[in-house]
Design a protein around this motif. Sequence first.
Motif, PDB file in Angstrom:
ATOM      1  N   VAL A  42       0.848  -1.204   0.000  1.00 56.56           N
ATOM      2  CA  VAL A  42       0.000   0.000   0.000  1.00 56.56           C
ATOM      3  C   VAL A  42       0.884   1.254   0.000  1.00 56.56           C
ATOM      4  O   VAL A  42       1.757   1.389   0.854  1.00 56.56           O
ATOM      5  CB  VAL A  42      -0.925   0.033   1.243  1.00 56.56           C
ATOM      6  N   PRO A  43       0.695   2.169  -0.955  1.00 59.77           N
ATOM      7  CA  PRO A  43       1.445   3.433  -0.912  1.00 59.77           C
ATOM      8  C   PRO A  43       0.878   4.300   0.216  1.00 59.77           C
ATOM      9  O   PRO A  43      -0.214   4.835   0.097  1.00 59.77           O
ATOM     10  CB  PRO A  43       1.209   4.058  -2.281  1.00 59.77           C
ATOM     11  N   LEU A  44       1.659   4.387   1.250  1.00 62.60           N
ATOM     12  CA  LEU A  44       1.193   4.969   2.524  1.00 62.60           C
ATOM     13  C   LEU A  44       0.937   6.476   2.398  1.00 62.60           C
ATOM     14  O   LEU A  44       1.836   7.217   2.001  1.00 62.60           O
ATOM     15  CB  LEU A  44       2.267   4.698   3.582  1.00 62.60           C
ATOM     16  N   PHE A  45      -0.250   6.906   2.766  1.00 61.95           N
ATOM     17  CA  PHE A  45      -0.623   8.331   2.737  1.00 61.95           C
ATOM     18  C   PHE A  45      -0.432   8.940   1.337  1.00 61.95           C
ATOM     19  O   PHE A  45      -0.032  10.102   1.207  1.00 61.95           O
ATOM     20  CB  PHE A  45       0.184   9.132   3.776  1.00 61.95           C
ATOM     21  N   LEU A  46      -0.686   8.129   0.324  1.00 66.52           N
ATOM     22  CA  LEU A  46      -0.419   8.542  -1.064  1.00 66.52           C
ATOM     23  C   LEU A  46      -1.070   9.875  -1.418  1.00 66.52           C
ATOM     24  O   LEU A  46      -0.434  10.745  -2.027  1.00 66.52           O
ATOM     25  CB  LEU A  46      -0.906   7.457  -2.038  1.00 66.52           C
ATOM     26  N   ARG A 202       5.142  14.423   9.863  1.00 64.03           N
ATOM     27  CA  ARG A 202       4.833  15.481  10.840  1.00 64.03           C
ATOM     28  C   ARG A 202       3.314  15.637  10.985  1.00 64.03           C
ATOM     29  O   ARG A 202       2.776  15.715  12.091  1.00 64.03           O
ATOM     30  CB  ARG A 202       5.471  16.794  10.381  1.00 64.03           C
ATOM     31  N   MET A 203       2.630  15.674   9.854  1.00 65.55           N
ATOM     32  CA  MET A 203       1.169  15.831   9.855  1.00 65.55           C
ATOM     33  C   MET A 203       0.495  14.674  10.606  1.00 65.55           C
ATOM     34  O   MET A 203      -0.451  14.878  11.372  1.00 65.55           O
ATOM     35  CB  MET A 203       0.684  15.861   8.396  1.00 65.55           C
ATOM     36  N   ARG A 204       1.016  13.454  10.393  1.00 66.44           N
ATOM     37  CA  ARG A 204       0.449  12.279  11.075  1.00 66.44           C
ATOM     38  C   ARG A 204       0.676  12.361  12.584  1.00 66.44           C
ATOM     39  O   ARG A 204      -0.193  12.021  13.383  1.00 66.44           O
ATOM     40  CB  ARG A 204       1.088  10.985  10.538  1.00 66.44           C
ATOM     41  N   VAL A 253      15.797   7.313  25.490  1.00 67.66           N
ATOM     42  CA  VAL A 253      14.563   7.612  24.755  1.00 67.66           C
ATOM     43  C   VAL A 253      13.415   7.774  25.763  1.00 67.66           C
ATOM     44  O   VAL A 253      13.216   6.918  26.621  1.00 67.66           O
ATOM     45  CB  VAL A 253      14.248   6.481  23.746  1.00 67.66           C
ATOM     46  N   GLY A 254      12.690   8.877  25.665  1.00 66.61           N
ATOM     47  CA  GLY A 254      11.663   9.195  26.655  1.00 66.61           C
ATOM     48  C   GLY A 254      10.343   8.473  26.425  1.00 66.61           C
ATOM     49  O   GLY A 254      10.090   7.916  25.339  1.00 66.61           O
ATOM     50  N   SER A 255       9.482   8.530  27.430  1.00 68.46           N
ATOM     51  CA  SER A 255       8.232   7.746  27.402  1.00 68.46           C
ATOM     52  C   SER A 255       7.222   8.287  26.394  1.00 68.46           C
ATOM     53  O   SER A 255       6.490   7.515  25.767  1.00 68.46           O
ATOM     54  CB  SER A 255       7.616   7.725  28.807  1.00 68.46           C
ATOM     55  N   ILE A 256       7.155   9.586  26.226  1.00 68.29           N
ATOM     56  CA  ILE A 256       6.180  10.148  25.275  1.00 68.29           C
ATOM     57  C   ILE A 256       6.595   9.803  23.837  1.00 68.29           C
ATOM     58  O   ILE A 256       5.769   9.424  23.006  1.00 68.29           O
ATOM     59  CB  ILE A 256       6.027  11.672  25.478  1.00 68.29           C
ATOM     60  N   THR A 257       7.896   9.907  23.579  1.00 70.78           N
ATOM     61  CA  THR A 257       8.408   9.515  22.262  1.00 70.78           C
ATOM     62  C   THR A 257       8.080   8.040  22.001  1.00 70.78           C
ATOM     63  O   THR A 257       7.594   7.681  20.917  1.00 70.78           O
ATOM     64  CB  THR A 257       9.937   9.729  22.199  1.00 70.78           C
ATOM     65  N   LYS A 258       8.318   7.183  22.990  1.00 72.70           N
ATOM     66  CA  LYS A 258       8.054   5.746  22.829  1.00 72.70           C
ATOM     67  C   LYS A 258       6.576   5.488  22.526  1.00 72.70           C
ATOM     68  O   LYS A 258       6.245   4.660  21.680  1.00 72.70           O
ATOM     69  CB  LYS A 258       8.436   4.988  24.110  1.00 72.70           C
ATOM     70  N   LYS A 259       5.705   6.197  23.240  1.00 78.24           N
ATOM     71  CA  LYS A 259       4.267   6.010  23.025  1.00 78.24           C
ATOM     72  C   LYS A 259       3.882   6.427  21.603  1.00 78.24           C
ATOM     73  O   LYS A 259       3.132   5.726  20.914  1.00 78.24           O
ATOM     74  CB  LYS A 259       3.488   6.829  24.073  1.00 78.24           C
ATOM     75  N   LEU A 260       4.426   7.570  21.126  1.00 77.38           N
ATOM     76  CA  LEU A 260       4.112   8.030  19.771  1.00 77.38           C
ATOM     77  C   LEU A 260       4.643   7.053  18.718  1.00 77.38           C
ATOM     78  O   LEU A 260       4.000   6.813  17.694  1.00 77.38           O
ATOM     79  CB  LEU A 260       4.681   9.438  19.544  1.00 77.38           C
ATOM     80  N   MET A 261       5.839   6.497  18.978  1.00 70.78           N
ATOM     81  CA  MET A 261       6.402   5.511  18.045  1.00 70.78           C
ATOM     82  C   MET A 261       5.459   4.316  17.924  1.00 70.78           C
ATOM     83  O   MET A 261       5.195   3.831  16.815  1.00 70.78           O
ATOM     84  CB  MET A 261       7.788   5.058  18.531  1.00 70.78           C
ATOM     85  N   ALA A 262       4.940   3.855  19.062  1.00 68.60           N
ATOM     86  CA  ALA A 262       4.009   2.711  19.061  1.00 68.60           C
ATOM     87  C   ALA A 262       2.693   3.087  18.381  1.00 68.60           C
ATOM     88  O   ALA A 262       2.158   2.324  17.568  1.00 68.60           O
ATOM     89  CB  ALA A 262       3.761   2.250  20.497  1.00 68.60           C
ATOM     90  N   ASP A 263       2.196   4.285  18.672  1.00 70.74           N
ATOM     91  CA  ASP A 263       0.948   4.749  18.052  1.00 70.74           C
ATOM     92  C   ASP A 263       1.093   4.850  16.535  1.00 70.74           C
ATOM     93  O   ASP A 263       0.153   4.575  15.787  1.00 70.74           O
ATOM     94  CB  ASP A 263       0.558   6.130  18.601  1.00 70.74           C
ATOM     95  N   PHE A 264       2.278   5.278  16.113  1.00 72.04           N
ATOM     96  CA  PHE A 264       2.500   5.435  14.664  1.00 72.04           C
ATOM     97  C   PHE A 264       2.484   4.068  13.966  1.00 72.04           C
ATOM     98  O   PHE A 264       1.948   3.931  12.867  1.00 72.04           O
ATOM     99  CB  PHE A 264       3.819   6.172  14.398  1.00 72.04           C
ATOM    100  N   VAL A 265       3.061   3.076  14.620  1.00 71.85           N
ATOM    101  CA  VAL A 265       3.030   1.709  14.080  1.00 71.85           C
ATOM    102  C   VAL A 265       1.576   1.253  13.904  1.00 71.85           C
ATOM    103  O   VAL A 265       1.200   0.698  12.860  1.00 71.85           O
ATOM    104  CB  VAL A 265       3.800   0.729  15.006  1.00 71.85           C
ATOM    105  N   MET A 267      -1.085   3.196  13.604  1.00 76.88           N
ATOM    106  CA  MET A 267      -1.687   4.023  12.547  1.00 76.88           C
ATOM    107  C   MET A 267      -1.332   3.472  11.162  1.00 76.88           C
ATOM    108  O   MET A 267      -2.176   3.372  10.270  1.00 76.88           O
ATOM    109  CB  MET A 267      -1.189   5.459  12.679  1.00 76.88           C
ATOM    110  N   GLU A 268      -0.049   3.109  11.004  1.00 75.79           N
ATOM    111  CA  GLU A 268       0.397   2.553   9.725  1.00 75.79           C
ATOM    112  C   GLU A 268      -0.353   1.250   9.410  1.00 75.79           C
ATOM    113  O   GLU A 268      -0.795   1.045   8.280  1.00 75.79           O
ATOM    114  CB  GLU A 268       1.923   2.316   9.769  1.00 75.79           C
TER     115      GLU A 268
END
Lengths: 273, 273
Positions: A42-46, A202-204, A253-265, A267-268
């Motif tokens: 899938v072309p992501l966010f095409l 960034r938008m995501r 690596v901080g906790s908020i960054t870690k949470k966003l990394m997991a959330d992004f996975v 979302m993808e």
Amino acid sequence: MKPYCFAKNGIIDSSAAHIHPMDISLIRGYGIFDFFRTSNYVPLFLSDYLDRFIRSAAKTHLNLQFSKPELAEIIKELIQKNNLENGGIRMLLTGGVSENHFSPSDGQLFIFCEDLLFPSQEKYEKGVKLLSVEHVRAIADIKTTNYAYPVWLSTDWKAKSAEDVIYHFNEMISESSRSNIFIIKEGKISTPNQHILHGITRMRVLELAPETEIRPISFEELLSADEIFITSTTKKILPITLVDDHKIGTGQVGSITKKLMADFVEMEKMHTS
Amino acid sequence: MKPYCFAKNGIIDSSAAHIHPMDISLIRGYGIFDFFRTSNYVPLFLSDYLDRFIRSAAKTHLNLQFSKPELAEIIKELIQKNNLENGGIRMLLTGGVSENHFSPSDGQLFIFCEDLLFPSQEKYEKGVKLLSVEHVRAIADIKTTNYAYPVWLSTDWKAKSAEDVIYHFNEMISESSRSNIFIIKEGKISTPNQHILHGITRMRVLELAPETEIRPISFEELLSADEIFITSTTKKILPITLVDDHKIGTGQVGSITKKLMADFVEMEKMHTS
């Protein structure tokens, strides 16, 4: 480079793609591009990437002779022919061969498929270093091919074990050479709003963390942040634990960054299943 | 473009020259060039241009696989084959196709011959206008192909009947987009020394007027000058009589500029007869 590309109105062997060196994308560095990736074919966010590419063409007065649906169709065909399960797709529109060797003319569209080069797992776990550089990009909000300065700088940042740079000017930060930046202080997320390219990743992140403050950020504030991360198509969300020789927060690596990394996975996954 | 060019180690038809679009000179705008002209079949100040081209390659970590005498020999042959009595010669060295699509690799050398586009006689007689733009070029002292910003600006300066721009930053001027600048006040000639490309024509003017002060110059000082001119390979010495809507001196081409223009014609004759 994958075997098939789009060039001159059709899909051809990537190795056969060519352009005349007098095209101003070469002799004047005047061209635009965009780059996105496939995830599970899938072309992501095409749609967002195509919108930005079309906007870049308009802003640089380049004549993109293909509509958004036509571009999407070509891309779909390229993904199939190249069996591009997880890869990068680069769209490039050149400035054309110009009579006065300066003014934009009718350029050419190319679309290439590539293997992806993600940062290593270790970098995501331990964070990476940015080197600060006093610089502000001209027309940063247009995705031109103008990367001569960071390519030139890269020898230096590699020698200093940095992943990339952070540009700052008049004490304010803007972005990394090919990524946007976010800082976190006392639980609050912020990201700069000036002299930046409006990244799709960034938008995501702004969708995942809509409380993020979009505002001017000083270099001093960057150094005193608890957490920092950068975002880009190929880096996704990458933690920064060093700026020059200055440790950010605890250096972990901080906790908020870690949470966003997991959330992004997540979302993808949602966009590709 | 003249019929013959140098590409891939030999002289070929200019129309057959080609390069792969994934070369980083295209996708990252990372390449160098130089440009000089023939006058009565003589490549004017060739040695200086070749030295600068070789220096640009070294500074950008690009591998120029030809020595100065080899380049001179190729150029001599191109002038003959193209019957280039009065024309432009463009040398271009690309960044190469790079595995990570960013770092310099082994690039290609091209040399093209072109018709020259000098400003009209009227412009030399009446002077032209520069548009002031707040900007400072990164790595201005290396002759990279990085002209995305001025190409983008050119729509605006043409709409405002300007010939080109004058860059200024933090109140100090540097250069025009492809020319150096000189100012004259109460008989004293000055030219900026920072964030500039060291032009070959600038160097010649410094030989003609060795009393020129090479020093920082403010934008305010520019506006209050009695005379201004810019120098470049294709513009030679071109008088400036307007900066934005501000008239310079009397608004006419000044006597010192006129004398230098005449001296430069003599100097060129000396080098080509």
